[in-house]
Scaffold this motif. Structure first.
Motif, PDB file in Angstrom:
ATOM      1  N   SER A   1      -6.651   5.795  -6.568  1.00 24.03           N
ATOM      2  CA  SER A   1      -6.386   4.414  -6.180  1.00 24.03           C
ATOM      3  C   SER A   1      -5.319   4.351  -5.095  1.00 24.03           C
ATOM      4  N   GLY A   2      -4.312   5.239  -5.214  1.00 28.53           N
ATOM      5  CA  GLY A   2      -3.252   5.283  -4.219  1.00 28.53           C
ATOM      6  C   GLY A   2      -3.756   5.693  -2.848  1.00 28.53           C
ATOM      7  N   ALA A   3      -4.719   6.588  -2.801  1.00 26.98           N
ATOM      8  CA  ALA A   3      -5.300   7.024  -1.530  1.00 26.98           C
ATOM      9  C   ALA A   3      -6.226   5.965  -0.951  1.00 26.98           C
ATOM     10  N   PHE A   4      -6.913   5.238  -1.828  1.00 26.34           N
ATOM     11  CA  PHE A   4      -7.900   4.245  -1.397  1.00 26.34           C
ATOM     12  C   PHE A   4      -7.268   3.025  -0.732  1.00 26.34           C
ATOM     13  N   HIS A   5      -6.247   2.465  -1.339  1.00 35.33           N
ATOM     14  CA  HIS A   5      -5.749   1.154  -0.925  1.00 35.33           C
ATOM     15  C   HIS A   5      -5.228   1.058   0.515  1.00 35.33           C
ATOM     16  N   PRO A   6      -4.354   1.969   0.975  1.00 36.70           N
ATOM     17  CA  PRO A   6      -3.870   1.821   2.356  1.00 36.70           C
ATOM     18  C   PRO A   6      -4.983   1.879   3.390  1.00 36.70           C
ATOM     19  N   GLU A   7      -5.948   2.807   3.210  1.00 33.48           N
ATOM     20  CA  GLU A   7      -7.047   2.908   4.172  1.00 33.48           C
ATOM     21  C   GLU A   7      -7.959   1.683   4.101  1.00 33.48           C
ATOM     22  N   ALA A   8      -8.210   1.194   2.881  1.00 38.68           N
ATOM     23  CA  ALA A   8      -9.077   0.019   2.731  1.00 38.68           C
ATOM     24  C   ALA A   8      -8.420  -1.220   3.317  1.00 38.68           C
TER      25      ALA A   8
ATOM     26  N   PHE B   1     -15.595  -3.394   2.064  1.00 38.58           N
ATOM     27  CA  PHE B   1     -14.244  -3.113   1.588  1.00 38.58           C
ATOM     28  C   PHE B   1     -13.915  -3.946   0.351  1.00 38.58           C
ATOM     29  N   SER B   2     -14.385  -5.176   0.323  1.00 36.50           N
ATOM     30  CA  SER B   2     -14.148  -6.027  -0.842  1.00 36.50           C
ATOM     31  C   SER B   2     -14.895  -5.494  -2.065  1.00 36.50           C
ATOM     32  N   GLY B   3     -16.137  -5.046  -1.861  1.00 42.32           N
ATOM     33  CA  GLY B   3     -16.927  -4.493  -2.967  1.00 42.32           C
ATOM     34  C   GLY B   3     -16.338  -3.199  -3.503  1.00 42.32           C
TER      35      GLY B   3
ATOM     36  N   LEU C   1     -10.430   9.138   3.293  1.00 41.49           N
ATOM     37  CA  LEU C   1      -9.694   8.864   2.064  1.00 41.49           C
ATOM     38  C   LEU C   1     -10.203   7.604   1.376  1.00 41.49           C
ATOM     39  N   LEU C   2     -10.839   6.731   2.132  1.00 42.66           N
ATOM     40  CA  LEU C   2     -11.453   5.534   1.554  1.00 42.66           C
ATOM     41  C   LEU C   2     -12.496   5.934   0.512  1.00 42.66           C
ATOM     42  N   SER C   3     -13.348   6.892   0.864  1.00 43.96           N
ATOM     43  CA  SER C   3     -14.409   7.346  -0.036  1.00 43.96           C
ATOM     44  C   SER C   3     -13.873   8.241  -1.147  1.00 43.96           C
ATOM     45  N   LEU C   4     -13.038   9.222  -0.771  1.00 44.94           N
ATOM     46  CA  LEU C   4     -12.516  10.161  -1.759  1.00 44.94           C
ATOM     47  C   LEU C   4     -11.631   9.460  -2.783  1.00 44.94           C
ATOM     48  N   GLY C   5     -10.807   8.538  -2.315  1.00 44.63           N
ATOM     49  CA  GLY C   5      -9.918   7.823  -3.218  1.00 44.63           C
ATOM     50  C   GLY C   5     -10.677   7.025  -4.258  1.00 44.63           C
ATOM     51  N   LEU C   6     -11.703   6.292  -3.817  1.00 45.46           N
ATOM     52  CA  LEU C   6     -12.493   5.492  -4.741  1.00 45.46           C
ATOM     53  C   LEU C   6     -13.214   6.377  -5.750  1.00 45.46           C
TER      54      LEU C   6
END
Length: 395
Positions: free
Chosen positions: A118-125, A20-22, A83-88
């Motif tokens: 980025s908006g989709a990535f952050h909450p899930e991450a 998640f950090s990477g 969404l973690l993958s799609l957002g990134l």
């Protein structure tokens, strides 16, 4: 155990935290890192004024900041690990496509795609980091946020060392990076899906308590002011230091945000000892004199001042996320969206406001305004709830 790096009641899941950090590093490298640093290039390529130039940052941050709390609310109701993958992927691909934008409007569209990713990535991450943190919430969030802050720091450096030589078309090399990011995040999705299902059945995985909306509002205000300060320095430093080359100015931006990444880690490490409120107030107060003196120094002194300024003002970054989650324990996704998204994304609004001031009064006036923001943030942070007292009551 190889799966953990901290021993305790429930250890940190090492593989998950560093994944998640990477991924956070990659996301923030292209969004909050490279976008502000690319403003000067977009300005020249599309013949923009200061207001139009900062509109690029506004679109990036608005699409990210407005969507993050919304994605967070949806995630609270039904988490969507994919969404973690799609957002990134979208955040990286969107910026890559700006290399072939045929007009200013197309440029803004591609920037918007990157911001929504980025908006989709952050909450899930952030939720995933929360699940992988065990009983070490502050440290886990510090590692996660150091990834993001490192990306922000490396963004200006990549621009100064690569884009300045390759030109805007060099951004096309981000396309294979976007594809590789699917592999980075995809390998952790089975674990994350399992963890999300387990969390539904185990109420102990959720933070207890009632939502404190007043505290969340005050904390959001502090985060917004800190973001205005951070983004303002990164965006306007190349214009302010006009006697330096773009490359030299971008390297100074790297010094500022890089020191902030270091401060983020140490802030997370010492948060449990000092208390989150004390760290917020103290870091903003320490940053104030260095912010005030920066416009009046040059040479080596400007580098040293930027180091301490960046280290102190951003040392509360990861702490503010954990603090917001404590303010809104019933809505972890929303809390993450507010702390990382809406609050930080508001820096884009501030950049356009400061861009207009630059067009009218000059860039020097902007740095005068930036120098007082940490002090205002510290004064607001004084009225936040005492987290140490709450922690003792819970214990």
């Amino acid at each position: 155990m190889s799966e953990s790096i901290i021993q305790g009641k429930e250890p940190i899941y090492q593989r998950g935290i560093f994944t998640f950090s990477g991924s956070h590093l990659l996301n923030d490298l292209v969004t909050t890192g490279m976008v502000p640093a690319l403003v000067v290039f977009y300005k020249n390529a599309f013949h923009l004024n200061y207001t139009q130039s900062t509109l690029v940052v506004l679109i990036s941050y608005l699409t990210s900041s407005i969507s993050q709390p919304l994605f967070g609310v949806f995630a609270d109701r039904k988490p969507r690990a994919w969404l973690l993958s799609l957002g990134l992927f979208c955040s990286i691909m969107g910026l890559a496509l700006t290399a072939i934008a045929p007009s200013f409007l197309w440029l803004l569209l591609f920037i918007a795609i990157s911001g929504l990713g980025s908006g989709a990535f952050h909450p899930e991450a952030s939720r995933a980091t929360h699940l992988a943190s065990g009983t070490n919430k502050s440290l886990a969030q510090a590692i996660f946020q150091v990834g993001g802050n490192s990306g922000q720091a490396l963004g200006p450096l990549v621009v100064s060392l690569y884009i300045i030589h390759s030109g805007i078309h060099g951004l096309l090399w981000l396309i294979p990076v976007a594809i590789l990011s699917l592999g980075l995040t995809g390998q952790i999705l089975p674990w994350l899906n399992h963890k999300l299902e387990s969390a539904k059945l185990d109420s102990k995985k959720q933070l207890k308590g009632n939502n404190n909306y007043v505290g969340a509002t005050l904390l959001s205000s502090v985060i917004i002011l800190r973001s205005w300060c951070q983004i303002g320095v990164v965006v306007f430093l190349p214009f302010y230091l006009h006697d330096l080359s773009i490359q030299q100015a971008e390297i100074l931006s790297f010094v500022f945000v890089g020191a902030g990444a270091l401060g983020t880690f140490f802030g997370g490490v010492f948060a449990d000892r000092l208390g989150m409120k004390r760290l917020l107030v103290g870091s903003m107060l320490i940053a104030t004199p260095f912010a005030l003196v920066f416009p009046y120094v040059d040479g080596v002194w400007s580098v040293l001042v930027l180091l301490v300024f960046g280290f102190s003002v951003l040392s509360s970054f990861s702490v503010s996320v954990v603090f917001m989650q404590r303010m809104l324990p019933k809505n972890i996704g929303l809390a993450s969206g507010l702390a990382i998204g809406f609050g930080v994304g508001a820096g884009g609004i501030g950049s356009v406001f400061m861009g207009k001031i630059s067009d009218i009064f000059g860039v020097t006036t902007v740095f005068t305004i930036l120098s007082i923001l940490p002090l205002v943030g510290a004064l607001i942070a004084v009225f936040l709830p005492n987290d140490r007292k709450e922690k003792k009551q819970v214990a």
